[in-house]
Design a protein around this motif. Structure first.
Motif, PDB file in Angstrom:
ATOM      1  N   GLY A  30      -5.637   7.670  -2.236  1.00 38.86           N
ATOM      2  CA  GLY A  30      -5.042   8.919  -1.755  1.00 38.86           C
ATOM      3  C   GLY A  30      -5.471   9.208  -0.321  1.00 38.86           C
ATOM      4  O   GLY A  30      -4.645   9.506   0.542  1.00 38.86           O
ATOM      5  N   TRP A  31      -6.775   9.092  -0.059  1.00 44.05           N
ATOM      6  CA  TRP A  31      -7.273   9.378   1.290  1.00 44.05           C
ATOM      7  C   TRP A  31      -6.639   8.449   2.328  1.00 44.05           C
ATOM      8  O   TRP A  31      -6.160   8.888   3.353  1.00 44.05           O
ATOM      9  CB  TRP A  31      -8.810   9.174   1.353  1.00 44.05           C
ATOM     10  CG  TRP A  31      -9.573  10.188   0.559  1.00 44.05           C
ATOM     11  CD1 TRP A  31      -9.177  11.460   0.246  1.00 44.05           C
ATOM     12  CD2 TRP A  31     -10.864  10.004  -0.034  1.00 44.05           C
ATOM     13  NE1 TRP A  31     -10.136  12.076  -0.504  1.00 44.05           N
ATOM     14  CE2 TRP A  31     -11.186  11.214  -0.694  1.00 44.05           C
ATOM     15  CE3 TRP A  31     -11.773   8.945  -0.073  1.00 44.05           C
ATOM     16  CZ2 TRP A  31     -12.390  11.392  -1.379  1.00 44.05           C
ATOM     17  CZ3 TRP A  31     -12.970   9.113  -0.743  1.00 44.05           C
ATOM     18  CH2 TRP A  31     -13.267  10.326  -1.404  1.00 44.05           C
ATOM     19  N   LEU A  32      -6.681   7.147   1.987  1.00 37.67           N
ATOM     20  CA  LEU A  32      -6.183   6.186   2.977  1.00 37.67           C
ATOM     21  C   LEU A  32      -4.689   6.359   3.220  1.00 37.67           C
ATOM     22  O   LEU A  32      -4.213   6.256   4.344  1.00 37.67           O
ATOM     23  CB  LEU A  32      -6.486   4.759   2.525  1.00 37.67           C
ATOM     24  CG  LEU A  32      -7.966   4.354   2.541  1.00 37.67           C
ATOM     25  CD1 LEU A  32      -8.141   2.925   2.062  1.00 37.67           C
ATOM     26  CD2 LEU A  32      -8.566   4.502   3.930  1.00 37.67           C
ATOM     27  N   GLN A  33      -3.976   6.634   2.132  1.00 30.18           N
ATOM     28  CA  GLN A  33      -2.531   6.798   2.295  1.00 30.18           C
ATOM     29  C   GLN A  33      -2.220   8.025   3.134  1.00 30.18           C
ATOM     30  O   GLN A  33      -1.327   8.006   3.986  1.00 30.18           O
ATOM     31  CB  GLN A  33      -1.842   6.877   0.926  1.00 30.18           C
ATOM     32  CG  GLN A  33      -1.604   5.484   0.344  1.00 30.18           C
ATOM     33  CD  GLN A  33      -1.392   5.489  -1.146  1.00 30.18           C
ATOM     34  OE1 GLN A  33      -1.600   6.503  -1.807  1.00 30.18           O
ATOM     35  NE2 GLN A  33      -0.989   4.356  -1.681  1.00 30.18           N
TER      36      GLN A  33
ATOM     37  N   THR B 198       0.824  -1.218   0.000  1.00 30.43           N
ATOM     38  CA  THR B 198       0.000   0.000   0.000  1.00 30.43           C
ATOM     39  C   THR B 198       0.851   1.259   0.000  1.00 30.43           C
ATOM     40  O   THR B 198       0.340   2.366   0.142  1.00 30.43           O
ATOM     41  CB  THR B 198      -0.931   0.032   1.236  1.00 30.43           C
ATOM     42  OG1 THR B 198      -0.141  -0.190   2.410  1.00 30.43           O
ATOM     43  CG2 THR B 198      -2.006  -1.023   1.155  1.00 30.43           C
ATOM     44  N   ASP B 199       2.147   1.083  -0.174  1.00 36.99           N
ATOM     45  CA  ASP B 199       3.039   2.244  -0.189  1.00 36.99           C
ATOM     46  C   ASP B 199       2.693   3.156  -1.370  1.00 36.99           C
ATOM     47  O   ASP B 199       2.505   2.679  -2.487  1.00 36.99           O
ATOM     48  CB  ASP B 199       4.485   1.731  -0.318  1.00 36.99           C
ATOM     49  CG  ASP B 199       5.485   2.849  -0.148  1.00 36.99           C
ATOM     50  OD1 ASP B 199       6.026   2.959   0.960  1.00 36.99           O
ATOM     51  OD2 ASP B 199       5.714   3.617  -1.113  1.00 36.99           O
ATOM     52  N   PRO B 200       2.591   4.476  -1.129  1.00 36.57           N
ATOM     53  CA  PRO B 200       2.180   5.389  -2.209  1.00 36.57           C
ATOM     54  C   PRO B 200       3.114   5.329  -3.430  1.00 36.57           C
ATOM     55  O   PRO B 200       2.660   5.519  -4.562  1.00 36.57           O
ATOM     56  CB  PRO B 200       2.264   6.773  -1.560  1.00 36.57           C
ATOM     57  CG  PRO B 200       2.211   6.531  -0.095  1.00 36.57           C
ATOM     58  CD  PRO B 200       2.782   5.167   0.146  1.00 36.57           C
TER      59      PRO B 200
ATOM     60  N   ASN C  56       3.290   3.998  -8.657  1.00 34.11           N
ATOM     61  CA  ASN C  56       4.060   4.776  -9.635  1.00 34.11           C
ATOM     62  C   ASN C  56       5.212   3.948 -10.210  1.00 34.11           C
ATOM     63  O   ASN C  56       5.517   4.047 -11.395  1.00 34.11           O
ATOM     64  CB  ASN C  56       4.614   6.049  -8.991  1.00 34.11           C
ATOM     65  CG  ASN C  56       3.497   7.027  -8.670  1.00 34.11           C
ATOM     66  OD1 ASN C  56       2.440   6.991  -9.313  1.00 34.11           O
ATOM     67  ND2 ASN C  56       3.691   7.860  -7.667  1.00 34.11           N
ATOM     68  N   ARG C  57       5.829   3.178  -9.306  1.00 35.57           N
ATOM     69  CA  ARG C  57       6.917   2.305  -9.775  1.00 35.57           C
ATOM     70  C   ARG C  57       6.382   1.312 -10.799  1.00 35.57           C
ATOM     71  O   ARG C  57       6.994   1.078 -11.838  1.00 35.57           O
ATOM     72  CB  ARG C  57       7.515   1.546  -8.584  1.00 35.57           C
ATOM     73  CG  ARG C  57       8.792   2.161  -8.035  1.00 35.57           C
ATOM     74  CD  ARG C  57       9.657   1.143  -7.312  1.00 35.57           C
ATOM     75  NE  ARG C  57       8.968   0.348  -6.315  1.00 35.57           N
ATOM     76  CZ  ARG C  57       8.750   0.734  -5.066  1.00 35.57           C
ATOM     77  NH1 ARG C  57       9.152   1.925  -4.660  1.00 35.57           N
ATOM     78  NH2 ARG C  57       8.127  -0.055  -4.219  1.00 35.57           N
ATOM     79  N   ILE C  58       5.234   0.728 -10.490  1.00 34.57           N
ATOM     80  CA  ILE C  58       4.647  -0.252 -11.403  1.00 34.57           C
ATOM     81  C   ILE C  58       4.297   0.408 -12.733  1.00 34.57           C
ATOM     82  O   ILE C  58       4.591  -0.106 -13.810  1.00 34.57           O
ATOM     83  CB  ILE C  58       3.400  -0.913 -10.765  1.00 34.57           C
ATOM     84  CG1 ILE C  58       3.843  -1.803  -9.608  1.00 34.57           C
ATOM     85  CG2 ILE C  58       2.604  -1.695 -11.799  1.00 34.57           C
ATOM     86  CD1 ILE C  58       2.706  -2.482  -8.864  1.00 34.57           C
TER      87      ILE C  58
END
Lengths: 509, 712
Positions: free
Chosen positions: B704-707, A315-317, A321-323
């Motif tokens: 976005g919200w959860l992160q 779940t890392d933001p 993007n990496r994928i």
């Protein structure tokens, strides 16, 4: 009669299936034909598979046919030892292999090769790091060829949007070994009429490299350090102050990693565990490299791979993007990501408190369920439900401290650290060998079970007797190093068992 | 429809008198056949002669203009039997296959063809798969020529020489009423060069000009006793002398003079270029073919012409026979000719040169040095030659010593996305659960299962032979053996030798048939059960239906990529109490063929603005622990390794590269083997619909919200 006519120019092209070696060969043949030279090529493509090494061989007779008075050269169908003018390789190991087979002559051969690596199956399947040493390959090439043109042609090809063969063609055209001018090759690419623009871009890049304009080596760092967080800041400073210089970078990374993995209290525990190691090494007159090794392995072991960690990483933001970058998705193009998760009884019990987990695991292990019972899921981790589930899982971080797995891991870590500390007292070298054994324990499911078992076998069979002082230090160091290599030699553990038995026999003698 | 497009090649098959053909050796042979006025061609694919058939299959228009009948035979025996048309009719025909294996398969028909002999020229183009790069048993086709009285042509690997021998070969066949074999080594098939073409010739009798009436009954044309006794006598009293006379008159063998006239070299034509290079390296020849040692070049290696041999040897104190492979048939024959002619010329051969293995120019340099040292030609100092040979040996050793260990090999393996790889993953996993068993391997792409990372297979007995070769294993092993066979092998002979044989003998074992739709290893030629669009789409035969009709009761068809299902089915087959043959059809189209089709279809759709989903797999490099179990279970070329991005770890992590075709095996394997949670599957939606965009927007917002929540 004394033979006086010139020799043919010989070119070996070492390529792998699918890299365009055949097209490259055709370009060479075409250019020589255009210029009126006798030329001949051969290859052994044989079957259609795409992975095997394929060698192409070209001979060009440097006197135009028109000047031979009706005679025709007799050209060979395969290279001869020490008799090749130009060795061309699409990859570094194939270049070294061609040299080691003796085709090139250090007094005559020009070698053109890309420095990137395409790993062979044996290199990829090794349990640890099975990669051939690129520097060694480079030394072979240096010793075996008279002149060399080496650069990462794959990167150049990628930038030019072409296949590596046109870059190689440019490099060959500019090498001055062949009696055809670069313009003839260019015309050949145009005449072939396939992917003309990108091939010409690749050709020009190769030609420029041959003329001295070798593309700068921009080796982007592939390491991704943990981001700075406020929670870890003070502890990072503490690590910097307390630890010997060689260990600092690793320890600071470890502090940041564990703060993110668990909390700053966990990072603090990390430093507390590290301090006695550093002190013991200092007392033994070490330079800090041992502490650095322990700092690395300890951080990895303390951030063991449980379900929560996997959820954190998934779940890392930055991940999506990496994928997106990896698969080349255009901006705005929707990308749906699915993950293959299959937690088993051990993973699920790992989350429970020990009182619950222990009896379940005991029964499961007795019945063999740990290896057969799994909860297979394909999680749509970019979707609303999938992401939320993973996100919730990652939020279990605080609970981790109460989990069975956490306690289990801490106990194993303590056993390992205790062994390292005791080993340092005997010899820093032995300490380092014991510390390195932490490398064996990693991964998930079966990989983890295998690593754990290997570590335990080495600990009980070698480290314990070594620490009791009954073995000479040199013997113990060798034994542990050999056993570690053996543990990584085959997944079935055969080699490790044999090595342990051999050491025991030797020790008894 | 084979792997390559042969548009360009077909154009060169149309070249007329005085034009220049440029291309590969095997295509030059194809052109030479058309110039020779053949009425029919056939063959069975196999490297290195597949292209001959592929090109002709693609050249339908040209063949119908010339009235040539072509057959893609189901095996080499069928191809050899085709030549039976030339026994009773004055029509020329050519067939092709890979030797020695194909010749083995064909040998029954060959014997029965050679016994009555032919009246129309009959030629067999054999791709001699010998030496570096060969993929079959190292035996000589020469033996077949000798035992059946078939003449063996072995032209110099030089396009004009090859073409000349094809044309002369038909004449030789007709003049001596015997079939001929044209022997082409692997490199000669692929050698490029040029020759001046002639017009293609339509045969007097062909599809366009049928004979009209059958040959009169003639018992003497049948290989039945007592005709066979007469045939045997005719072979030695009529046909061979006629052949020898033709060879002599038309100077098929060549004689190159040299100043060291008291010694000489006899060489198989196919080795001439390597010999010349070796001589050049020893300063005994130049690059233009001028040699100091006289050479007698055998473009026909069977039969020998004793008069020519004795004429060449008469004035020489010593000759060297350069003959590749074992046994040394020609050298033995030379010895006999010299003895009978009472010539004292000393004969050298496999005492100077190695007993076995390919005769490369490097090997010959050493052999020639040994020869001139022992033969002692007049006025010649062998010292410099020895020095050169020793220097080469030294150079090879020095080069090899640059490496302290062998570099890992790079054998061919399953292609990216190959549907056969997952079957071996499943076989590996199933055996882990139910225990190892005997695996009977076969010929085809799936024989790569014998290489790492699978290393599976206890024997290979020939194409389509896996099940037959397990017949005596099961009862003696006490476990059910697993036989792996391709669909190509099934139609080649496996359906009869394996399936019918096992059913008839009530055998108990498992047969896995790789149904990928083509004979893929040789370039994706069509075969009876090919269902792809194209030439043979009207008669797709069905393996499953065939097996049912034959009486197979336990029969499962499994999508080959479903590793978990496949593993379960294999385990079932291993453990069920039901006796008898169990067949699993692993169904998955050859990925090379599929990609060629799908890629262009998808590209067209994307261009047309249609919604297309592109699938790729990948590995989370932070989740991967660098154990590489996934690679050990898959071996996919697009599944590789890269440096570890973790600053605290060194072992390289798994990575999927761009060549991934999204077959899904890595995910399947990770799942079936319970490896690790690193694999992901990503679908890129090209030309997304409004719904796709709307959904994607909401997904982005939620994440976005959860992160943000997680960070706070």
């Amino acid at each position: 009669m004394k033979p006086i006519s010139p020799r043919p120019i010989s070119i070996v092209i070492a390529a792998m299936g699918g890299e365009g070696g055949g097209v490259l060969t055709d370009w060479l043949v075409q250019a020589a034909t255009t210029e009126g030279f006798a030329v001949q090529s051969t290859s052994i493509p044989g079957v259609a598979q795409r992975t095997g090494a394929t060698t192409y061989y070209v001979e060009i007779y440097p006197v135009p046919l028109a000047q031979l008075g009706g005679q025709r050269p007799v050209l060979a169908l395969a290279p001869s030892v020490g008799d090749v003018d130009l060795v061309v390789a699409t990859e570094l190991m194939e270049a070294a292999r061609t040299v080691a087979r003796g085709y090139s002559d250090p007094a005559r051969t020009r070698l053109i090769a890309s420095t990137h690596r395409v790993y062979a199956v044996a290199e990829k399947t090794a349990m640890g790091d099975g990669r051939a040493d690129s520097e060694k390959l480079m030394r072979v090439i240096e010793a075996g060829a008279k002149t060399r043109l080496l650069f990462d042609m794959e990167a150049v090809a990628k930038a030019a949007g072409c296949v590596i063969n046109s870059v190689l063609l440019g490099a060959i055209a500019g090498s001055g070994v062949l009696p055809m001018s670069p313009e003839v090759f260019e015309a050949g690419i145009r005449a072939a009429g396939k992917s003309v623009d990108s091939n010409l871009r690749g050709f020009q890049a190769g030609l420029a490299a041959a003329r001295g304009d070798v593309p700068a080596v921009t080796q982007p760092s592939f390491k991704r350090a943990q981001p700075e967080t406020p929670a870890a800041l003070a502890l990072v400073a503490r690590a910097h102050g307390e630890l010997p210089e060689p260990a600092r970078a690793a320890a600071e990374e470890g502090v940041r990693r564990l703060a993110r993995y668990q909390d700053s209290r966990y990072s603090q525990l990390y430093l507390e565990r590290l301090a006695p190691i550093a002190a013991a090494e200092r007392d033994a007159g070490g330079d800090g490299s041992l502490t650095r090794a322990v700092a690395r392995h300890l951080a990895v072991r303390m951030s063991f791979e449980d379900v929560i960690r996997v959820a954190q990483l998934k779940t890392d933001p930055a991940r999506l993007n990496r994928i997106r970058a990896e698969i080349g998705a255009a901006p705005g193009q929707p990308v749906v990501v699915k993950d293959f998760l299959k937690p088993g009884i051990e993973e699920i019990c790992g989350l429970l408190p020990g009182v619950l987990a222990r009896p379940i695991l005991a029964v499961s292990r007795r019945k063999g369920w740990t290896e057969t019972a799994y909860w297979g899921r394909e999680v749509s981790s970019s979707g609303i439900l999938g992401f939320s589930a993973l996100w919730l899982m990652a939020r279990l971080r605080g609970w981790r401290r109460f989990s069975h797995r956490f306690h289990d891991e801490q106990r194993s870590i303590e056993i390992w650290l205790d062994a390292v500390t005791k080993a340092i007292a005997l010899s820093p070298l032995l300490g380092l060998e014991v510390a390195e054994c932490a490398r064996l324990v990693k991964g998930y499911g079966e990989t983890w079970r295998r690593g754990e078992a290997s570590f335990r076998a080495i600990h009980d069979g070698l480290i314990t007797p070594a620490l009791s002082g009954s073995w000479p230090v040199g013997f113990a160091v060798d034994a542990i190093a050999n056993a570690r290599a053996a543990a990584l030699a085959d997944p079935e553990g055969d080699r490790l068992a044999k090595t342990l038995a051999a050491v025991q026999e030797k020790a008894a003698a | 429809m084979a792997e390559r497009s042969f548009h360009h090649e077909i154009q060169s098959l149309r070249l007329g008198a005085g034009e220049t053909f440029r291309g590969e050796g095997i295509l030059a042979v194809t052109k030479a056949l058309l110039q020779s006025g053949v009425s029919y061609v056939g063959g069975y694919q196999g490297a290195p002669v597949s292209h001959l058939m592929d090109v002709l299959v693609d050249a339908e228009d040209l063949l119908s203009e010339l009235g040539i009948h072509i057959e893609a035979c189901t095996n080499e025996a069928a191809a050899a039997a085709m030549l039976g048309a030339s026994i009773a009719y004055p029509i020329r025909g050519a067939v092709t296959w890979k030797s020695v294996v194909g010749t083995n398969v064909a040998s029954d028909a060959l014997s029965n063809l050679a016994s009555p002999g032919v009246i129309g020229g009959a030629m067999i183009i054999i791709g001699e798969d010998y030496g570096d790069g060969a993929s079959v048993i190292q035996e000589r086709s020469h033996a077949f020529a000798m035992k059946s009285s078939i003449w063996l042509l072995d032209p110099r690997p030089h396009l004009p020489a090859i073409v000349h021998m094809v044309e002369k070969g038909f004449e030789l066949s007709e003049a001596s009423h015997s079939p001929v074999m044209l022997d082409l080594r692997i490199k000669a098939c692929h050698v490029t060069g040029e020759f001046e073409t002639k017009d293609n010739r339509a045969a007097a009798f062909s599809r366009n000009a049928p004979l009209g009436k059958p040959a009169a009954f003639d018992y003497a044309k049948l290989s039945h006793p007592p005709s066979t006794f007469a045939h045997e006598i005719a072979k030695v009293t009529e046909r061979m002398p006629a052949a020898q006379a033709f060879i002599r008159e038309h100077k098929l063998n060549e004689w190159f003079a040299g100043d060291l006239a008291d010694i000489g070299i006899v060489v198989q034509g196919g080795l001439y270029n390597s010999l010349m290079r070796a001589l050049m390296r020893l300063d005994l020849a130049d690059a233009l073919g001028n040699t100091r040692i006289p050479i007698y070049c055998l473009n026909v290696t069977y039969p020998l012409v004793p008069e020519e041999v004795t004429a060449f040897c008469a004035s020489k104190r010593a000759v060297l026979m350069v003959e590749e492979g074992t046994p040394d048939y020609i050298e033995q024959a030379l010895g006999q000719i010299l003895r009978k002619a009472d010539l004292q010329t000393k004969l050298f051969g496999k005492d100077c040169l190695p007993q076995a293995g390919e005769y490369t120019s490097d090997v010959m340099v050493e052999g020639l040095a040994a020869f001139v040292e022992q033969a002692v030609p007049q006025g010649f100092d062998a010292g410099p030659a020895r020095k050169i040979a020793d220097a080469l040996k030294h150079h090879r050793q020095t080069a090899a010593a640059l490496l302290d260990a062998e570099l890992p090999g790079r054998q061919p393996g399953f292609c990216t996305g190959c549907p056969e790889r997952p079957v071996f993953s499943a076989l590996k996993l199933a055996q882990k659960d139910v225990g190892p068993t005997h695996v009977s391997a076969d010929i085809g792409c799936h024989s790569f299962g014998t290489l790492p990372p699978f290393s599976m297979g206890n024997s290979i007995l020939g194409f389509g032979m896996s099940l037959a070769s397990a017949a005596a294993v099961g009862p003696n092993l006490g476990r059910r053996p697993i036989s792996v066979m391709g669909d190509g092998g099934f139609w080649h002979n496996g359906s009869i030798t394996g399936v019918a044989g096992t059913l008839f003998n009530r055998g108990d074992g498992i047969l896995v048939i790789m149904q990928n739709g083509y004979t893929s290893a040789t370039g994706q030629q069509f075969m009876p059960s090919t269902i792809a669009e194209g030439r043979r789409a009207e008669t797709p035969m069905n393996i499953e239906a065939t097996l049912k009709v034959m009486g197979v009761k336990w029969l499962k068809t499994v999508r080959s990529y479903s590793v978990g299902t496949m593993k379960g089915v294999i385990k079932d087959a291993m453990t069920t109490t039901e006796k008898g043959l169990k067949v699993i059809i692993a169904d998955g189209e050859c990925q090379l063929a599929r990609q060629r089709r799908v890629k262009s279809e998808d590209a067209a759709k994307v261009k047309a603005g249609e919604r297309v989903i592109r699938v790729r797999y990948g590995v989370d490099d932070e989740v991967c622990s660098g154990d590489h179990s996934c690679i050990r279970l898959s071996g996919c070329p697009s599944l590789t390794i890269k440096p570890n991005p973790d600053p605290l770890r060194d072992d390289p992590v798994a990575a999927v590269i761009n060549s991934c075709v999204g077959c899904g095996l890595c995910g399947e394997v990770a799942h079936a083997a319970v490896l690790c949670p690193s694999f992901w599957r990503a679908e890129v939606v090209q030309n997304p619909s409004r719904f796709d965009l709307w959904l994607d927007g909401w997904r982005n917002r939620l994440r976005g919200w959860l992160q943000a929540e997680a960070v706070s």
